[in-house]
Design an enzyme around this catalytic site. Structure first.
Site, PDB file in Angstrom:
ATOM      1  N   HIS A 129      -3.059 -41.766 -62.699  1.00 36.56           N
ATOM      2  CA  HIS A 129      -2.783 -40.326 -62.674  1.00 36.56           C
ATOM      3  C   HIS A 129      -1.332 -40.027 -63.052  1.00 36.56           C
ATOM      4  O   HIS A 129      -0.825 -38.949 -62.746  1.00 36.56           O
ATOM      5  CB  HIS A 129      -3.066 -39.756 -61.286  1.00 36.56           C
ATOM      6  N   ASP A 149      -8.000 -42.545 -49.302  1.00 36.66           N
ATOM      7  CA  ASP A 149      -6.601 -42.177 -49.070  1.00 36.66           C
ATOM      8  C   ASP A 149      -6.396 -41.714 -47.633  1.00 36.66           C
ATOM      9  O   ASP A 149      -5.457 -42.134 -46.954  1.00 36.66           O
ATOM     10  CB  ASP A 149      -6.183 -41.063 -50.027  1.00 36.66           C
ATOM     11  N   HIS A 178     -10.799 -38.381 -61.234  1.00 36.91           N
ATOM     12  CA  HIS A 178     -11.279 -39.740 -61.489  1.00 36.91           C
ATOM     13  C   HIS A 178     -12.444 -39.726 -62.474  1.00 36.91           C
ATOM     14  O   HIS A 178     -13.135 -40.728 -62.652  1.00 36.91           O
ATOM     15  CB  HIS A 178     -11.738 -40.405 -60.193  1.00 36.91           C
TER      16      HIS A 178
END
Length: 333
Positions: free
Chosen positions: A57, A110, A219
């Site tokens: 990213h 995460d 993603h």
């Protein structure tokens, strides 16, 4: 698959080595566990900001380490969450005695791994707080997450809270400012092509020449719908309307408009889209007070665009305008 890499299994390590060489004045890279740290960390008496996520990213998150933004970033493997030991090591490395604020995108891995790291740091006696960002209006649940995804608003969150911490604000204030940003920011993206993860070797989804994915995640995960390709006006309207309706934004609001390339969109097209968004907002009586245009939170080589709107207050404007000096974002220095 055509990529400028050596081997899929070393792409993140090799990239971090190049990042460190290019920006040694701003940051240093620890190889194991992987961390990108502010060069002068720990800064004594300053609240430390730590974020991170899967690689792919860029420039998020390592490109935003430096004065006025993050103290540390934890890069996972491509599209894979960083591990708790990475985050814990980063927290320990940058803690300057004033506490640590974790800024976490709302993806299940995460959230869980940063939570574990926070517990480890708390056991060390470090005051750690966590703020989760979930600004994507496209879908409620998706492949990687329960609830809304954290996307483009993350860049604005890291800049604004980074400025608060740099100004000397205490941990309570930094947490309050972070939650204010999360409450007032909304995003949505679309894609014309899908990303190819190096160790997979093929696009994450197949899009026909006359198709686009509306509401896609960072993603490459599915969005709201796969639809026939339309022109730029239709694309921007299709992204902006759901954003405006969600908060909702209203006539008289002051906003920051962030028009983001998903990695493969040229600036020619990005500025075109941004201009359309400005016109649509002006027609609704919404004033764009600040702007950011460019590839700041990407999905490898995905061709697409995302729009982010943040409703601004005087406090948020002041923090946005404050000096920042990182590899990918800098002004006022």
């Amino acid at each position: 698959m055509k990529k400028i890499i050596n081997r899929p299994d070393t792409v993140v390590v090799d990239s971090l080595r190049g990042l460190a060489a290019a920006h040694a004045d701003l940051l240093r890279v620890i190889a194991d566990p992987a961390q990108v740290l502010r060069a002068d960390a720990p800064v004594r008496g300053k609240v430390a900001l730590v974020s991170g996520g899967g690689s792919g990213h860029e420039p998020l998150h390592g490109g935003f380490v430096g004065p006025g933004m993050l103290d540390a970033a934890c890069p996972g493997a491509v599209f894979t969450s960083p591990t708790p030991d990475q985050v814990h090591a980063a927290v320990t490395a940058v803690h300057g005695g004033a506490g640590v604020l974790l800024l976490v995108k709302n993806y299940t891995g995460d959230v869980l791994n940063f939570e574990t790291a926070a517990e480890l740091a708390a056991a060390d006696g470090i005051d750690v707080r966590t703020v989760v960002i979930d600004d994507d209006v496209a879908v409620r649940d998706s492949t990687f997450t329960a609830g809304r995804r954290g996307v483009g608003g993350t860049v604005l969150l890291e800049k604004i809270v980074g400025a608060a911490a740099e100004s000397g604000a205490d941990l309570d204030t930094c947490e309050r400012v972070a939650r204010a940003v999360v409450a007032e920011v909304r995003s949505m993206g679309m894609a014309l092509t899908a990303p190819t993860v190096p160790h997979v070797g093929s696009p994450s989804v197949e899009l026909g020449a006359d198709e686009m994915e509306v509401g896609i995640g960072i993603h490459g995960e599915p969005g709201r719908a796969r639809t026939p390709l339309v022109g730029a006006e239709g694309i921007v309207t299709g992204l902006l309307d759901p954003i405006l309706e969600d908060l909702p934004f209203a006539e008289g609001d002051d906003v920051l408009l962030f028009t983001n390339s998903m990695g493969g969109t040229p600036l020619l097209e990005l500025y075109l889209a941004h201009g359309i968004a400005e016109d649509l907002l002006a027609a609704r009586g919404i004033e764009v007070r600040r702007r950011l245009v460019g590839p700041y939170i990407t999905s490898l080589e995905m061709q697409g665009v995302s729009l982010t709107l943040l409703r601004m207050t005087d406090e948020l404007l002041e923090y946005w305008d404050a000096p920042v000096r990182t590899a990918a974002l800098r002004w006022g220095c």
